[in-house]
Motif scaffolding. Structure first.
Motif, PDB file in Angstrom:
ATOM      1  N   MET C   1      -1.861   6.781  -4.780  1.00 36.70           N
ATOM      2  CA  MET C   1      -1.952   5.399  -4.297  1.00 36.70           C
ATOM      3  C   MET C   1      -3.338   4.877  -4.591  1.00 36.70           C
ATOM      4  O   MET C   1      -4.326   5.482  -4.212  1.00 36.70           O
ATOM      5  CB  MET C   1      -1.694   5.404  -2.797  1.00 36.70           C
ATOM      6  N   SER C   2      -3.439   3.778  -5.251  1.00 37.69           N
ATOM      7  CA  SER C   2      -4.763   3.330  -5.663  1.00 37.69           C
ATOM      8  C   SER C   2      -5.401   2.431  -4.617  1.00 37.69           C
ATOM      9  O   SER C   2      -6.605   2.290  -4.570  1.00 37.69           O
ATOM     10  CB  SER C   2      -4.648   2.602  -6.998  1.00 37.69           C
ATOM     11  N   ASN C   3      -4.592   1.846  -3.723  1.00 34.61           N
ATOM     12  CA  ASN C   3      -5.156   0.907  -2.757  1.00 34.61           C
ATOM     13  C   ASN C   3      -5.620   1.632  -1.493  1.00 34.61           C
ATOM     14  O   ASN C   3      -5.400   1.178  -0.382  1.00 34.61           O
ATOM     15  CB  ASN C   3      -4.109  -0.134  -2.353  1.00 34.61           C
ATOM     16  N   THR C   4      -6.248   2.802  -1.641  1.00 36.46           N
ATOM     17  CA  THR C   4      -6.582   3.599  -0.468  1.00 36.46           C
ATOM     18  C   THR C   4      -7.555   2.852   0.437  1.00 36.46           C
ATOM     19  O   THR C   4      -7.588   3.099   1.637  1.00 36.46           O
ATOM     20  CB  THR C   4      -7.185   4.944  -0.883  1.00 36.46           C
ATOM     21  N   GLY C   5      -8.343   1.976  -0.118  1.00 32.96           N
ATOM     22  CA  GLY C   5      -9.297   1.215   0.688  1.00 32.96           C
ATOM     23  C   GLY C   5      -8.615   0.394   1.770  1.00 32.96           C
ATOM     24  O   GLY C   5      -9.188   0.148   2.834  1.00 32.96           O
ATOM     25  N   GLU C   6      -7.409   0.042   1.533  1.00 31.40           N
ATOM     26  CA  GLU C   6      -6.709  -0.805   2.496  1.00 31.40           C
ATOM     27  C   GLU C   6      -5.997   0.006   3.574  1.00 31.40           C
ATOM     28  O   GLU C   6      -5.435  -0.544   4.498  1.00 31.40           O
ATOM     29  CB  GLU C   6      -5.693  -1.680   1.750  1.00 31.40           C
ATOM     30  N   MET C   7      -5.974   1.290   3.413  1.00 29.32           N
ATOM     31  CA  MET C   7      -5.303   2.143   4.394  1.00 29.32           C
ATOM     32  C   MET C   7      -6.334   2.600   5.435  1.00 29.32           C
ATOM     33  O   MET C   7      -7.511   2.735   5.151  1.00 29.32           O
ATOM     34  CB  MET C   7      -4.727   3.379   3.714  1.00 29.32           C
ATOM     35  N   LYS C  31       6.061  -1.049  -8.158  1.00 28.93           N
ATOM     36  CA  LYS C  31       5.429  -0.748  -9.440  1.00 28.93           C
ATOM     37  C   LYS C  31       5.745   0.668  -9.917  1.00 28.93           C
ATOM     38  O   LYS C  31       5.660   0.945 -11.105  1.00 28.93           O
ATOM     39  CB  LYS C  31       3.915  -0.954  -9.344  1.00 28.93           C
ATOM     40  N   ASN C  32       6.111   1.535  -8.987  1.00 27.51           N
ATOM     41  CA  ASN C  32       6.394   2.900  -9.412  1.00 27.51           C
ATOM     42  C   ASN C  32       7.876   3.182  -9.619  1.00 27.51           C
ATOM     43  O   ASN C  32       8.262   4.319  -9.856  1.00 27.51           O
ATOM     44  CB  ASN C  32       5.814   3.896  -8.408  1.00 27.51           C
ATOM     45  N   ALA C  59       8.958   8.564 -18.100  1.00 31.60           N
ATOM     46  CA  ALA C  59       9.252   8.942 -16.708  1.00 31.60           C
ATOM     47  C   ALA C  59       7.974   9.174 -15.912  1.00 31.60           C
ATOM     48  O   ALA C  59       7.984   9.094 -14.684  1.00 31.60           O
ATOM     49  CB  ALA C  59      10.121  10.190 -16.681  1.00 31.60           C
ATOM     50  N   ARG C  60       6.879   9.450 -16.604  1.00 34.63           N
ATOM     51  CA  ARG C  60       5.613   9.649 -15.890  1.00 34.63           C
ATOM     52  C   ARG C  60       5.195   8.395 -15.140  1.00 34.63           C
ATOM     53  O   ARG C  60       4.380   8.452 -14.240  1.00 34.63           O
ATOM     54  CB  ARG C  60       4.516  10.028 -16.882  1.00 34.63           C
ATOM     55  N   PHE C  61       5.728   7.263 -15.551  1.00 38.42           N
ATOM     56  CA  PHE C  61       5.350   6.009 -14.910  1.00 38.42           C
ATOM     57  C   PHE C  61       6.509   5.432 -14.107  1.00 38.42           C
ATOM     58  O   PHE C  61       6.520   4.264 -13.766  1.00 38.42           O
ATOM     59  CB  PHE C  61       4.855   5.019 -15.959  1.00 38.42           C
ATOM     60  N   GLY C  62       7.485   6.266 -13.864  1.00 39.72           N
ATOM     61  CA  GLY C  62       8.591   5.837 -13.018  1.00 39.72           C
ATOM     62  C   GLY C  62       9.506   4.819 -13.648  1.00 39.72           C
ATOM     63  O   GLY C  62      10.240   4.132 -12.958  1.00 39.72           O
ATOM     64  N   ALA C  63       9.476   4.705 -14.961  1.00 41.49           N
ATOM     65  CA  ALA C  63      10.281   3.662 -15.602  1.00 41.49           C
ATOM     66  C   ALA C  63      11.323   4.251 -16.534  1.00 41.49           C
ATOM     67  O   ALA C  63      11.669   3.662 -17.536  1.00 41.49           O
ATOM     68  CB  ALA C  63       9.372   2.702 -16.354  1.00 41.49           C
ATOM     69  N   MET C 150       1.473   0.043 -17.864  1.00 44.61           N
ATOM     70  CA  MET C 150       0.441   0.229 -16.840  1.00 44.61           C
ATOM     71  C   MET C 150      -0.212  -1.098 -16.477  1.00 44.61           C
ATOM     72  O   MET C 150      -0.531  -1.352 -15.319  1.00 44.61           O
ATOM     73  CB  MET C 150      -0.595   1.235 -17.332  1.00 44.61           C
ATOM     74  N   ARG C 151      -0.393  -1.943 -17.493  1.00 48.10           N
ATOM     75  CA  ARG C 151      -0.931  -3.280 -17.204  1.00 48.10           C
ATOM     76  C   ARG C 151       0.007  -4.039 -16.280  1.00 48.10           C
ATOM     77  O   ARG C 151      -0.432  -4.743 -15.377  1.00 48.10           O
ATOM     78  CB  ARG C 151      -1.090  -4.074 -18.496  1.00 48.10           C
ATOM     79  N   LEU C 152       1.287  -3.883 -16.540  1.00 50.57           N
ATOM     80  CA  LEU C 152       2.266  -4.574 -15.707  1.00 50.57           C
ATOM     81  C   LEU C 152       2.202  -4.037 -14.285  1.00 50.57           C
ATOM     82  O   LEU C 152       2.255  -4.793 -13.317  1.00 50.57           O
ATOM     83  CB  LEU C 152       3.669  -4.403 -16.286  1.00 50.57           C
ATOM     84  N   GLN C 153       2.020  -2.717 -14.166  1.00 51.43           N
ATOM     85  CA  GLN C 153       1.915  -2.131 -12.837  1.00 51.43           C
ATOM     86  C   GLN C 153       0.717  -2.702 -12.095  1.00 51.43           C
ATOM     87  O   GLN C 153       0.776  -3.006 -10.908  1.00 51.43           O
ATOM     88  CB  GLN C 153       1.780  -0.607 -12.956  1.00 51.43           C
ATOM     89  N   ARG C 154      -0.382  -2.873 -12.839  1.00 47.09           N
ATOM     90  CA  ARG C 154      -1.570  -3.442 -12.209  1.00 47.09           C
ATOM     91  C   ARG C 154      -1.324  -4.877 -11.775  1.00 47.09           C
ATOM     92  O   ARG C 154      -1.849  -5.336 -10.779  1.00 47.09           O
ATOM     93  CB  ARG C 154      -2.759  -3.367 -13.190  1.00 47.09           C
ATOM     94  N   LYS C 155      -0.519  -5.553 -12.577  1.00 43.25           N
ATOM     95  CA  LYS C 155      -0.206  -6.940 -12.220  1.00 43.25           C
ATOM     96  C   LYS C 155       0.670  -6.998 -10.973  1.00 43.25           C
ATOM     97  O   LYS C 155       0.443  -7.813 -10.083  1.00 43.25           O
ATOM     98  CB  LYS C 155       0.506  -7.628 -13.388  1.00 43.25           C
ATOM     99  N   ILE C 156       1.645  -6.097 -10.922  1.00 42.25           N
ATOM    100  CA  ILE C 156       2.547  -6.066  -9.766  1.00 42.25           C
ATOM    101  C   ILE C 156       1.765  -5.764  -8.491  1.00 42.25           C
ATOM    102  O   ILE C 156       2.001  -6.331  -7.436  1.00 42.25           O
ATOM    103  CB  ILE C 156       3.662  -5.028  -9.988  1.00 42.25           C
ATOM    104  N   GLU C 157       0.767  -4.880  -8.642  1.00 43.37           N
ATOM    105  CA  GLU C 157      -0.075  -4.492  -7.521  1.00 43.37           C
ATOM    106  C   GLU C 157      -0.705  -5.714  -6.840  1.00 43.37           C
ATOM    107  O   GLU C 157      -0.909  -5.722  -5.646  1.00 43.37           O
ATOM    108  CB  GLU C 157      -1.182  -3.613  -8.084  1.00 43.37           C
ATOM    109  N   LYS C 158      -1.013  -6.723  -7.605  1.00 42.40           N
ATOM    110  CA  LYS C 158      -1.758  -7.861  -7.072  1.00 42.40           C
ATOM    111  C   LYS C 158      -0.847  -8.990  -6.592  1.00 42.40           C
ATOM    112  O   LYS C 158      -1.329 -10.015  -6.152  1.00 42.40           O
ATOM    113  CB  LYS C 158      -2.685  -8.409  -8.173  1.00 42.40           C
ATOM    114  N   GLU C 159       0.458  -8.796  -6.717  1.00 44.70           N
ATOM    115  CA  GLU C 159       1.350  -9.898  -6.364  1.00 44.70           C
ATOM    116  C   GLU C 159       1.438 -10.099  -4.852  1.00 44.70           C
ATOM    117  O   GLU C 159       1.226  -9.170  -4.088  1.00 44.70           O
ATOM    118  CB  GLU C 159       2.757  -9.623  -6.929  1.00 44.70           C
ATOM    119  N   HIS C 160       1.776 -11.328  -4.453  1.00 44.45           N
ATOM    120  CA  HIS C 160       1.962 -11.613  -3.034  1.00 44.45           C
ATOM    121  C   HIS C 160       3.452 -11.529  -2.736  1.00 44.45           C
ATOM    122  O   HIS C 160       4.149 -12.529  -2.662  1.00 44.45           O
ATOM    123  CB  HIS C 160       1.402 -12.985  -2.694  1.00 44.45           C
TER     124      HIS C 160
END
Lengths: 212, 428, 173
Positions: C1-7, C31-32, C59-63, C150-160
């Motif tokens: 999980m990359s958003n560990t700062g928010e946990m 995203k995964n 499959a390493r990226f869940g897709a 991966m870029r798309l995953q990063r984009k999804i990460e930032k969505e509201h």
């Protein structure tokens, strides 16, 4: 009918390759040239290929039948069409015949004028011609009389232009159909940049040559 | 590499289109109605397959008319990948068209490159030196193995065997490595030029190819073992989609599809090019012409390709790889950089293209899918006046309306897989 | 999980409760587990298949769950040349996909028409449907496709995502 998998297709030994040169082609085609003496013309042999020109395009079915039944040209490789712009008759249809029995190749061509744009189909003589003729209709707009199913094949049904005609621009023309189908002209940025034949370098160098 | 773009709002950049009128299902209903009116006693169902369907290997659409599960009529619809290659060819010089040939049969780009170069060379009347020819044979046979591997993998997957697909793709990756070593690209190779190749074989290519050839026969045997006597696979392919000799000739099929029907016709044997007559190989032919024969012909052809490749490596001559014609081929780079005349020459050839004579030629080469032919009509100059591509997939598909009726719907997938076509080439 | 700062971490409820924003939780899930709909049209489809097979292993990226039905997919990978004849079918398939959905234009042809400047080719799929990630290359290597993913995953990460959920009825109308 072989039943088990072990009886797989046989592989036959084949003698080492040999180039077949048909020096006797003129002799071989004699019956044909005799039968259609007034309308067939043997073109000069270029790169070892025999080309016949059929002056009377109405005879295309008779010649095709003769080729298939009497001269064993059983395998129709291809039909092409050439748009000789500014020449009369304008369109040339080129049939590539081949014989699996004698391994001979023969090109037969005939011309169709723009006003007429019609030719008899040979799709009942060679079933493979069906799609080739549809393609020529699609790309050049030549109709084949007696074709069982003359529709567009590569472009969508209802497309109004014939793309391989020389006056049609490469980038296409915008078309909007009521059913939602559409095409737009592609951005060419002044191109395509094409060379042309000339003895002078300034005329032969690549220039933008968009058709009128 | 990839770039991140923001989603445009629907109102600005995205075109809105009324798609209600395009209701494909409704259109077919109408077609079915028409049919039922003429055949009141039977109830037919019209089923649309494609253009987006996993087993049509691209964008083929087939409109099937069914009586229960039996197909009564099949109407293929091609052209969903028609990109206008022939028109594009009329607007560029002979060498500029080479990259477009990659994308015809994109499973065997090297073979397409070779076929196109040979066609233009026939127009020019050139013949390559022995080393150049041998390299082209290597190209063709690598392409054949790679294309047949994908064909087999996809065919097996259509019949429900996923493992084979993974096996063949692993082998294809090895081939991609070889091709990348040779040309710099995985499969859009653009390797040949009119009158030669872009570069000679790299130093470590032959050892790498040898290593591949050592391992590969075992892999074919593995695939063979997985499928050839597999009850499910045999049941799904035996006696299905039988193409008789007469039909195969009448519809001008070519390649393995023709040979599986028992007709021994291989252009490498009957009209050898690139010095194929120097190599000893056999032409596998089928006995029945069903899906299984077509599959097995491909397996055997890969074995023959390995044989040819081994002989090429053994006999690989040294010397130049390109034809030299002081007027029409590129001068050596060293000369261009040091001599005025050669520099002008290079400039002229690059801008105006190779100056071809008047005339028309047809050249057909034995590609993995069948006979890939180029008809070139030249009116002189560096640009073809007309270039017609005789695409084997296009011709092979034209037999579908004759072949499919009478089979079950589920067999369509097996028959399509066994015909092994590529839409890029079919639609051009 | 990359958003560990928010946990945040609380020893009393260790192992049972994770505090996070709903947004990041939803986005993390989304995203995964992207289910792509491979719109294999031309040459790029072969590289797409290569990306899915053993060596590159998407499959390493869940897709890896390639769905050939748009109803079960949330990422449309347009791989190959889109011709005008095919364009409306692609649009139709995109319209059939349930929200939230994303789109990758794989390769030069899907992005801009590429080397096919001709009468038959749609000059970029973004004329018909919104594109999230453009991947350059003709065709792009499988690595490039994975990078795009991966870029798309990063984009999804930032969505509201929650905001979009609230607005959904309005958007749908």
């Amino acid at each position: 009918m072989s039943a088990t998998a072990s009886e797989a297709p046989l592989t036959k030994p084949h003698s080492a390759g040999h180039k077949i040169l048909h020096t006797d082609s003129a002799e071989y085609l004699k019956p044909l040239l005799h039968e259609f003496a007034e309308s067939l013309e043997l073109r000069p042999i270029f790169r070892g290929e025999i080309s016949l020109y059929l002056r009377d395009a109405e005879l295309i079915r008779e010649v095709s039948l003769f080729l298939r039944d009497k001269l064993n040209y059983d395998y129709l490789l291809d039909i092409s069409s050439v748009d000789h712009e500014n020449e009369e008759p304008r369109f040339e249809i080129v049939y590539e015949h081949y014989s699996l029995q004698t391994k001979r190749h023969l090109r037969l061509s005939c011309r169709v004028s723009e006003e007429k744009s019609e030719l008899h189909t040979i799709s009942d003589i060679y079933p493979t011609a069906n799609w080739h003729e549809r393609e020529i209709y699609d790309m050049m707009g030549i109709k084949f009389i007696g074709h069982p199913d003359l529709r567009r094949i590569l472009m969508w049904e209802g497309y109004p232009h014939f793309p391989l005609r020389k006056e049609f621009p490469l980038e296409g023309l915008p078309v909007h159909m009521p059913d939602g189908h559409f095409t737009d002209a592609a951005p060419m940025e002044g191109g395509p940049f094409v060379t042309s034949t000339s003895d002078f370098a300034h005329e032969a160098e690549p220039r933008s040559r968009t058709p009128h | 590499m990839s770039t991140l773009a923001t989603k445009p709002s629907p109102s600005q950049n995205v075109r809105t289109i009324e798609v209600e009128h395009l209701d494909i299902a409704a259109k077919f209903e109408k077609e079915a109605e028409k049919y039922n009116e003429s055949n009141p006693e039977s109830e037919r169902l019209v089923l649309n397959m494609g253009p987006s369907h996993p087993s049509t290997h691209g964008v083929l659409r087939i409109v099937l008319e069914l009586d229960g599960e039996i197909i009564t009529k099949a109407e293929p619809d091609v052209g969903f990948l028609h990109r206008g290659d022939e028109k594009i060819a009329e607007n560029m010089t002979y060498n500029q068209f080479v990259p477009y040939t990659d994308r015809l049969d994109y499973l065997a780009p090297l073979a397409n490159n070779v076929a196109y170069a040979l066609a233009v060379e026939k127009l020019m009347g050139w013949e390559l030196p022995p080393r150049g020819q041998a390299i082209r044979v290597i190209c063709c046979e690598i392409a054949r193995i790679s294309a047949h591997l994908l064909g087999l993998g996809a065919f097996a997957m259509d019949c429900g065997a996923m493992t084979v697909f993974l096996y063949t793709f692993t082998e294809r990756e090895k081939l991609y490595n070889l091709i990348e070593m040779l040309t710099g690209a995985r499969f859009t190779t653009s390797y040949t030029r009119v009158g030669g190749m872009t570069r000679d074989l790299p130093a470590d290519f032959i050892p790498a190819l040898k290593k591949f050839l050592q391992e590969f026969p075992t892999r074919i045997d593995e695939i063979d073992k997985l499928l050839s006597r597999n009850k499910i696979f045999v049941d799904r392919t035996k006696d299905l989609g039988i193409i008789t000799k007469e039909d195969a000739i009448a519809y001008a099929l070519s390649g393995p599809n023709l040979r599986a029907s028992g007709i021994e016709h291989d252009l490498r044997k009957v009209h050898p090019y690139c010095g194929y007559e120097k190599y000893d190989f056999e032409v596998p032919i089928g006995s029945v012409g069903d899906c299984y024969d077509r599959y097995y012909c491909r397996i055997q052809e890969m074995r023959e390709s390995v044989k040819i490749l081994r002989q090429v490596i053994e006999k690989l001559p040294s010397g130049p790889i390109c034809y030299t014609d002081p007027k029409n081929t590129l001068p050596p780079k060293e000369a261009v950089l040091t001599k005025m005349e050669e520099l002008i020459h290079q400039f002229m050839i690059v801008t105006q293209g190779i100056q071809a004579p008047h005339g028309e030629v047809y050249f057909g080469a034995e590609n993995p899918k069948g006979e890939l032919g180029f008809y070139i009509c030249s009116k002189g100059g560096g640009v073809p006046y007309r270039l017609k591509i005789r695409a084997p997939s296009f011709v092979n598909l034209s037999i579908l309306p004759k072949l499919l009726p009478g089979h079950m719907v589920s067999d369509t997938v097996a028959i399509l897989g066994s015909l092994d076509f590529v839409m890029g080439e079919c639609d051009r | 999980m990359s958003n560990t700062g928010e946990m945040s971490y609380n020893s009393k409820v260790e192992g049972n409760v994770v505090l996070t924003r709903l947004d990041s939780a939803i986005n993390w899930i989304r995203k995964n587990s992207i289910w792509p709909m491979p719109m294999g049209l031309a040459c790029c489809a072969i590289e797409l298949m290569a990306a899915a097979s053993s060596r590159f292993d998407i499959a390493r990226f869940g897709a890896e769950v390639m769905r050939f039905s748009p109803r079960q997919a949330d990422l449309l990978i347009v791989a190959g040349t889109v011709t005008y004849k095919m364009a409306l079918a692609v649009k139709r398939i995109y319209d059939q996909m349930p929200d939230p959905k994303w789109c990758i234009a794989m390769g030069a042809c899907a992005s801009s028409g590429g080397m096919y400047r001709s009468y038959a080719v749609l000059q970029g799929i973004d004329r018909l449907i919104p594109v999230d990630v453009y991947i350059s290359g003709c065709p792009p290597r499988p690595e490039a496709l994975l990078e795009g993913l991966m870029r798309l995953q990063r984009k999804i990460e930032k969505e509201h995502s929650t905001l979009a959920l609230k607005q959904e009825p309005a958007l749908a109308s």
